[in-house]
Design a protein around this motif. Structure first.
Motif, PDB file in Angstrom:
ATOM      1  N   UNK A  70       1.141  -1.131   0.317  1.00 15.75           N
ATOM      2  CA  UNK A  70       0.018   0.107   0.223  1.00 15.75           C
ATOM      3  C   UNK A  70       1.181   1.324  -0.147  1.00 15.75           C
ATOM      4  N   UNK A  71       2.368   1.631   0.149  1.00 17.37           N
ATOM      5  CA  UNK A  71       3.940   2.630   0.182  1.00 17.37           C
ATOM      6  C   UNK A  71       2.882   3.180  -1.589  1.00 17.37           C
ATOM      7  N   UNK A  72       2.603   4.516  -1.781  1.00 18.16           N
ATOM      8  CA  UNK A  72       2.767   4.606  -2.257  1.00 18.16           C
ATOM      9  C   UNK A  72       3.288   6.034  -3.066  1.00 18.16           C
ATOM     10  N   UNK A  73       4.256   6.272  -4.427  1.00 17.30           N
ATOM     11  CA  UNK A  73       5.108   7.135  -3.932  1.00 17.30           C
ATOM     12  C   UNK A  73       5.203   7.698  -5.925  1.00 17.30           C
ATOM     13  N   UNK A  74       5.388   8.584  -5.818  1.00 17.19           N
ATOM     14  CA  UNK A  74       4.976   9.706  -6.968  1.00 17.19           C
ATOM     15  C   UNK A  74       6.598   9.948  -7.767  1.00 17.19           C
ATOM     16  N   UNK A  75       6.398   9.989  -8.744  1.00 19.14           N
ATOM     17  CA  UNK A  75       7.454  10.764  -9.308  1.00 19.14           C
ATOM     18  C   UNK A  75       7.261  11.272 -10.406  1.00 19.14           C
ATOM     19  N   UNK A  76       7.618  12.335 -11.166  1.00 13.73           N
ATOM     20  CA  UNK A  76       7.308  13.595 -12.164  1.00 13.73           C
ATOM     21  C   UNK A  76       7.981  14.049 -12.673  1.00 13.73           C
ATOM     22  N   UNK A  77       8.424  14.365 -13.920  1.00 12.40           N
ATOM     23  CA  UNK A  77       9.159  15.153 -15.063  1.00 12.40           C
ATOM     24  C   UNK A  77       8.416  16.477 -15.708  1.00 12.40           C
ATOM     25  N   UNK A  78       9.314  17.416 -15.721  1.00 13.45           N
ATOM     26  CA  UNK A  78       8.627  18.931 -16.365  1.00 13.45           C
ATOM     27  C   UNK A  78       8.979  19.418 -17.251  1.00 13.45           C
ATOM     28  N   UNK A  79       9.011  19.449 -18.669  1.00 11.14           N
ATOM     29  CA  UNK A  79       9.890  20.239 -19.633  1.00 11.14           C
ATOM     30  C   UNK A  79       9.677  22.043 -19.421  1.00 11.14           C
ATOM     31  N   UNK A  80      11.010  22.444 -19.122  1.00 13.15           N
ATOM     32  CA  UNK A  80      10.222  23.752 -18.085  1.00 13.15           C
ATOM     33  C   UNK A  80      10.289  24.488 -19.458  1.00 13.15           C
ATOM     34  N   UNK A  81      10.478  24.010 -20.696  1.00 14.97           N
ATOM     35  CA  UNK A  81      10.042  25.102 -21.506  1.00 14.97           C
ATOM     36  C   UNK A  81       8.470  25.105 -21.827  1.00 14.97           C
ATOM     37  N   UNK A  82       8.464  23.816 -21.367  1.00 18.71           N
ATOM     38  CA  UNK A  82       6.306  24.486 -21.835  1.00 18.71           C
ATOM     39  C   UNK A  82       5.858  25.340 -21.011  1.00 18.71           C
ATOM     40  N   UNK A  83       6.377  26.291 -20.159  1.00 18.89           N
ATOM     41  CA  UNK A  83       6.105  27.177 -18.358  1.00 18.89           C
ATOM     42  C   UNK A  83       5.192  27.919 -19.745  1.00 18.89           C
ATOM     43  N   UNK A  84       3.965  28.471 -18.347  1.00 23.66           N
ATOM     44  CA  UNK A  84       3.065  30.014 -19.675  1.00 23.66           C
ATOM     45  C   UNK A  84       2.407  30.015 -18.766  1.00 23.66           C
ATOM     46  N   UNK A  85       3.106  31.786 -18.649  1.00 26.88           N
ATOM     47  CA  UNK A  85       2.500  32.282 -17.443  1.00 26.88           C
ATOM     48  C   UNK A  85       1.086  33.516 -17.975  1.00 26.88           C
ATOM     49  N   UNK A  86       0.940  33.277 -18.662  1.00 30.91           N
ATOM     50  CA  UNK A  86      -0.461  34.310 -19.846  1.00 30.91           C
ATOM     51  C   UNK A  86       0.768  35.631 -19.858  1.00 30.91           C
ATOM     52  N   UNK A  87       2.232  35.665 -19.409  1.00 33.76           N
ATOM     53  CA  UNK A  87       2.657  36.279 -20.952  1.00 33.76           C
ATOM     54  C   UNK A  87       4.007  36.592 -21.283  1.00 33.76           C
ATOM     55  N   UNK A  88       4.068  36.366 -22.870  1.00 35.83           N
ATOM     56  CA  UNK A  88       5.415  35.958 -23.439  1.00 35.83           C
ATOM     57  C   UNK A  88       6.615  36.725 -22.419  1.00 35.83           C
ATOM     58  N   UNK A  89       6.706  38.219 -22.251  1.00 29.58           N
ATOM     59  CA  UNK A  89       7.595  38.648 -21.792  1.00 29.58           C
ATOM     60  C   UNK A  89       8.026  37.768 -20.606  1.00 29.58           C
ATOM     61  N   UNK A  90       7.651  37.983 -19.538  1.00 32.70           N
ATOM     62  CA  UNK A  90       7.528  36.601 -19.006  1.00 32.70           C
ATOM     63  C   UNK A  90       8.133  35.862 -18.694  1.00 32.70           C
ATOM     64  N   UNK A  91       7.444  35.057 -19.666  1.00 30.73           N
ATOM     65  CA  UNK A  91       7.924  33.708 -19.562  1.00 30.73           C
ATOM     66  C   UNK A  91       9.028  33.709 -20.147  1.00 30.73           C
ATOM     67  N   UNK A  92       9.924  34.285 -21.397  1.00 31.22           N
ATOM     68  CA  UNK A  92      10.657  34.407 -22.191  1.00 31.22           C
ATOM     69  C   UNK A  92      11.742  34.997 -21.212  1.00 31.22           C
ATOM     70  N   UNK A  93      11.466  35.447 -19.653  1.00 32.02           N
ATOM     71  CA  UNK A  93      12.976  35.789 -18.766  1.00 32.02           C
ATOM     72  C   UNK A  93      12.625  34.509 -17.864  1.00 32.02           C
ATOM     73  N   UNK A  94      11.410  33.689 -17.228  1.00 31.61           N
ATOM     74  CA  UNK A  94      11.413  32.506 -16.690  1.00 31.61           C
ATOM     75  C   UNK A  94      12.281  31.764 -17.489  1.00 31.61           C
ATOM     76  N   UNK A  95      12.457  31.155 -18.769  1.00 30.53           N
ATOM     77  CA  UNK A  95      13.561  29.934 -19.737  1.00 30.53           C
ATOM     78  C   UNK A  95      14.929  30.771 -20.092  1.00 30.53           C
TER      79      UNK A  95
END
Length: 127
Positions: A54-79
């Motif tokens: 019954x033990x649970x574990x979670x693993x995940x991988x997230x592609x950072x280039x897929x970030x979306x904050x609804x602001x292209x300029x901010x997204x560019x800076x975050x990338x």
């Protein structure tokens, strides 16, 4: 190994892949202590593993280039190299070490690795 401190009805032993159509990886960050910036990552993968005991574990991988904050300029800076720098890493990795019931769902504690640096984090989750 992850310690299950609560039960999860309907989950049986096995590996359960995160379904990107029915899942979301989102975040909220305070900006200048006045407002909150919300965003999400559109490209991610992961799994929940339910062991025989019954033990649970979670693993995940997230592609950072897929970030979306609804602001292209901010997204560019975050990338950029100032933050995630997807050209020099490309992904965030998370591996759990504990899952517990929280006030508004569940808290998944684990290690988050960004550009080779690993830190402990607590993530809010809904099931």
């Amino acid at each position: 190994m992850t310690t299950a401190t609560t039960t999860f009805p309907g989950l049986t032993t096995g590996i359960w892949a995160l379904d990107p159509v029915h899942s979301n990886v989102g975040f909220t960050v305070r900006h200048l202590m006045v407002s909150k910036v919300r965003g999400s990552f559109e490209s991610f993968s992961g799994a929940i593993t339910v062991a025989e005991d019954g033990e649970l574990s979670v693993q995940a991988e997230i592609q950072v280039a897929s970030i979306d904050t609804n602001n292209e300029q901010r997204d560019g800076h975050i990338k950029s190299a100032d933050f995630f720098d997807p050209t020099n890493g490309g992904s965030l990795a998370f591996v759990s070490n504990a899952i517990r019931e929280g006030a508004d769902g569940y808290v998944i504690s684990g290690d988050l690795t960004i550009n080779g640096i690993t830190k402990p984090v607590d993530l809010a989750a809904e099931f």
